[in-house]
Design a protein around this motif. Structure first.
Motif, PDB file in Angstrom:
ATOM      1  N   GLN A 160     134.888 -39.345 -31.560  1.00 44.06           N
ATOM      2  CA  GLN A 160     133.467 -39.378 -31.923  1.00 44.06           C
ATOM      3  C   GLN A 160     133.290 -39.294 -33.434  1.00 44.06           C
ATOM      4  O   GLN A 160     132.455 -39.992 -34.021  1.00 44.06           O
ATOM      5  N   LYS A 161     134.094 -38.458 -34.082  1.00 44.85           N
ATOM      6  CA  LYS A 161     134.024 -38.334 -35.539  1.00 44.85           C
ATOM      7  C   LYS A 161     134.470 -39.625 -36.219  1.00 44.85           C
ATOM      8  O   LYS A 161     133.880 -40.064 -37.211  1.00 44.85           O
ATOM      9  N   THR A 162     135.520 -40.238 -35.662  1.00 44.28           N
ATOM     10  CA  THR A 162     136.003 -41.510 -36.211  1.00 44.28           C
ATOM     11  C   THR A 162     134.922 -42.578 -36.140  1.00 44.28           C
ATOM     12  O   THR A 162     134.665 -43.282 -37.117  1.00 44.28           O
ATOM     13  N   LEU A 163     134.274 -42.697 -34.987  1.00 48.36           N
ATOM     14  CA  LEU A 163     133.233 -43.709 -34.816  1.00 48.36           C
ATOM     15  C   LEU A 163     132.029 -43.410 -35.710  1.00 48.36           C
ATOM     16  O   LEU A 163     131.421 -44.325 -36.284  1.00 48.36           O
ATOM     17  N   ASP A 164     131.691 -42.144 -35.844  1.00 47.35           N
ATOM     18  CA  ASP A 164     130.548 -41.758 -36.674  1.00 47.35           C
ATOM     19  C   ASP A 164     130.802 -42.087 -38.146  1.00 47.35           C
ATOM     20  O   ASP A 164     129.963 -42.692 -38.823  1.00 47.35           O
ATOM     21  N   ILE A 165     131.989 -41.730 -38.633  1.00 49.94           N
ATOM     22  CA  ILE A 165     132.314 -41.952 -40.043  1.00 49.94           C
ATOM     23  C   ILE A 165     132.553 -43.436 -40.330  1.00 49.94           C
ATOM     24  O   ILE A 165     132.087 -43.974 -41.334  1.00 49.94           O
ATOM     25  N   SER A 166     133.272 -44.110 -39.455  1.00 47.15           N
ATOM     26  CA  SER A 166     133.758 -45.462 -39.745  1.00 47.15           C
ATOM     27  C   SER A 166     132.795 -46.574 -39.354  1.00 47.15           C
ATOM     28  O   SER A 166     132.920 -47.689 -39.858  1.00 47.15           O
ATOM     29  N   ALA A 167     131.856 -46.301 -38.457  1.00 41.54           N
ATOM     30  CA  ALA A 167     130.986 -47.364 -37.947  1.00 41.54           C
ATOM     31  C   ALA A 167     129.514 -46.988 -37.902  1.00 41.54           C
ATOM     32  O   ALA A 167     128.674 -47.675 -38.485  1.00 41.54           O
ATOM     33  N   ILE A 168     129.184 -45.891 -37.221  1.00 41.36           N
ATOM     34  CA  ILE A 168     127.784 -45.486 -37.134  1.00 41.36           C
ATOM     35  C   ILE A 168     127.230 -45.196 -38.521  1.00 41.36           C
ATOM     36  O   ILE A 168     126.027 -45.335 -38.780  1.00 41.36           O
ATOM     37  N   SER A 169     128.119 -44.831 -39.447  1.00 39.31           N
ATOM     38  CA  SER A 169     127.681 -44.575 -40.825  1.00 39.31           C
ATOM     39  C   SER A 169     126.999 -45.802 -41.433  1.00 39.31           C
ATOM     40  O   SER A 169     126.064 -45.667 -42.235  1.00 39.31           O
ATOM     41  N   LEU A 170     127.445 -47.006 -41.058  1.00 40.89           N
ATOM     42  CA  LEU A 170     126.786 -48.206 -41.577  1.00 40.89           C
ATOM     43  C   LEU A 170     125.348 -48.275 -41.076  1.00 40.89           C
ATOM     44  O   LEU A 170     124.431 -48.607 -41.838  1.00 40.89           O
ATOM     45  N   HIS A 171     125.137 -47.951 -39.794  1.00 40.45           N
ATOM     46  CA  HIS A 171     123.780 -47.929 -39.260  1.00 40.45           C
ATOM     47  C   HIS A 171     122.938 -46.902 -40.014  1.00 40.45           C
ATOM     48  O   HIS A 171     121.778 -47.163 -40.379  1.00 40.45           O
ATOM     49  N   LYS A 172     123.508 -45.747 -40.293  1.00 38.66           N
ATOM     50  CA  LYS A 172     122.774 -44.687 -40.993  1.00 38.66           C
ATOM     51  C   LYS A 172     122.455 -45.090 -42.429  1.00 38.66           C
ATOM     52  O   LYS A 172     121.364 -44.787 -42.937  1.00 38.66           O
ATOM     53  N   VAL A 173     123.378 -45.764 -43.078  1.00 43.23           N
ATOM     54  CA  VAL A 173     123.131 -46.255 -44.438  1.00 43.23           C
ATOM     55  C   VAL A 173     121.997 -47.282 -44.428  1.00 43.23           C
ATOM     56  O   VAL A 173     121.065 -47.220 -45.240  1.00 43.23           O
ATOM     57  N   LEU A 174     122.069 -48.233 -43.491  1.00 43.07           N
ATOM     58  CA  LEU A 174     121.038 -49.268 -43.402  1.00 43.07           C
ATOM     59  C   LEU A 174     119.692 -48.679 -42.992  1.00 43.07           C
ATOM     60  O   LEU A 174     118.643 -49.071 -43.509  1.00 43.07           O
ATOM     61  N   GLY A 200     136.226 -45.569 -43.893  1.00 45.19           N
ATOM     62  CA  GLY A 200     136.934 -45.526 -42.621  1.00 45.19           C
ATOM     63  C   GLY A 200     137.853 -44.322 -42.559  1.00 45.19           C
ATOM     64  O   GLY A 200     138.502 -43.975 -43.548  1.00 45.19           O
ATOM     65  N   MET A 201     137.883 -43.656 -41.408  1.00 44.04           N
ATOM     66  CA  MET A 201     138.750 -42.493 -41.236  1.00 44.04           C
ATOM     67  C   MET A 201     139.022 -42.297 -39.753  1.00 44.04           C
ATOM     68  O   MET A 201     138.105 -42.376 -38.934  1.00 44.04           O
ATOM     69  N   SER A 202     140.286 -42.081 -39.401  1.00 43.02           N
ATOM     70  CA  SER A 202     140.659 -41.862 -38.004  1.00 43.02           C
ATOM     71  C   SER A 202     141.439 -40.569 -37.858  1.00 43.02           C
ATOM     72  O   SER A 202     142.574 -40.470 -38.327  1.00 43.02           O
ATOM     73  N   LEU A 203     140.852 -39.612 -37.186  1.00 42.69           N
ATOM     74  CA  LEU A 203     141.551 -38.351 -36.946  1.00 42.69           C
ATOM     75  C   LEU A 203     142.703 -38.529 -35.964  1.00 42.69           C
ATOM     76  O   LEU A 203     143.762 -37.914 -36.113  1.00 42.69           O
ATOM     77  N   ASN A 204     142.524 -39.376 -34.962  1.00 39.89           N
ATOM     78  CA  ASN A 204     143.604 -39.588 -33.997  1.00 39.89           C
ATOM     79  C   ASN A 204     144.820 -40.230 -34.655  1.00 39.89           C
ATOM     80  O   ASN A 204     145.966 -39.891 -34.338  1.00 39.89           O
TER      81      ASN A 204
END
Length: 277
Positions: free
Chosen positions: A117-131, A97-101
């Protein structure tokens, strides 16, 4: 005390930064319970953290850097892990998890959307990418287990948690959706654990964190769950004892999530009576 819960199992631990990290403690617990592991984090985190020390404590576990927003990095990580393990493996911990804001002090109502967008990509969409990577490479065994760490701000408002609340809500949605498809395909279960506020290096960056922890402690009948106890829970979720638990958001917070108010909080809010009585 070890019970060999994970004897013969193998898995990847994402996100161990230092000894305060839940991922760090989970890696140690999994190794103690008999698992073989591969450790991974973003290249910059590998430089900043002490993960090689953890690797030594986990039987000289391989450390493979990967940017979780980059599919090529994830493919490389999974392929190397499968070579190390001699094939597919049984579990994954997503502790990212990481939040630039938040880092840059932007209020929720004034957020920078590029950072968001970077926060969502790193903290959440990354799980979809891992799976997705595990799915494409057929990397997980039947009855495998994936756990991602979340927080109750996905369901309730905690003002200073900022955009991370949105990220955790998305993370939990990915868990349900991908959990459905992965369960159908290969009996792989996917869950989130909603942990008490915990004094990790990342968590301590949230504004007002000390007050946050104190409040949660007073609102939890059992008190706040520690990082060590969360590691125990993760190990159980990776074990065969939880084979039919999937697509769930599992609260691990000492009862905080279902407590309306406690006497300790009421007493703290009441003004002193005249004369000190």
């Amino acid at each position: 005390m070890a019970n060999n819960l994970l004897k013969g199992k193998k898995g990847i631990i994402f996100g161990a930064l230092d000894e305060k990290s839940i991922a760090w403690k989970t890696a140690l617990k999994c190794y103690e319970e008999g698992a073989q592991i591969v450790l991974t984090n973003a290249p910059i985190a590998l430089r900043m953290g002490e993960i090689n020390k953890l690797a030594e404590q986990c039987g000289n576990a391989p450390v493979i850097g990967a940017d979780v927003t980059n599919m090529d990095d994830l493919k490389n990580l999974f392929q190397k892990a499968m070579v190390h393990f001699g094939g597919s493996f049984g579990f994954i911990l997503h502790s990212i998890g990481m939040s630039l804001n938040v880092r840059k002090g932007k209020h929720y109502t004034e957020m920078n959307y590029d950072w968001n967008q970077k926060t969502l990509d790193i903290s959440a969409i990354s799980l979809h990418k891992v799976l997705r990577t595990a799915w494409d490479l057929d990397a997980l065994n039947e009855w495998g287990s994936v756990v991602a760490l979340t927080y109750i701000a996905a369901q309730r408002v905690f003002p200073d948690y900022n955009e991370m609340a949105d990220a955790k809500a998305l993370l939990e949605s990915v868990t349900r959706m991908f959990g459905y498809y992965y369960g159908q395909k290969k009996k792989v279960r996917v869950n989130t654990i909603s942990q008490s506020p915990t004094r990790t290096t990342a968590g301590s960056g949230v504004k007002g964190f000390d007050g946050f922890i104190s409040y949660a402690e007073k609102m939890s009948p059992l008190g706040n769950a520690t990082a060590e106890d969360c590691a125990n829970y993760c190990a159980m979720m990776f074990s065969d004892l939880t084979r039919y638990v999937t697509m769930q958001n599992l609260f691990h917070d000492g009862g905080f999530s279902f407590t309306g108010v406690t006497q300790a909080v009421i007493e703290q809010m009441q003004p002193p009576t005249p004369g000190g009585k």
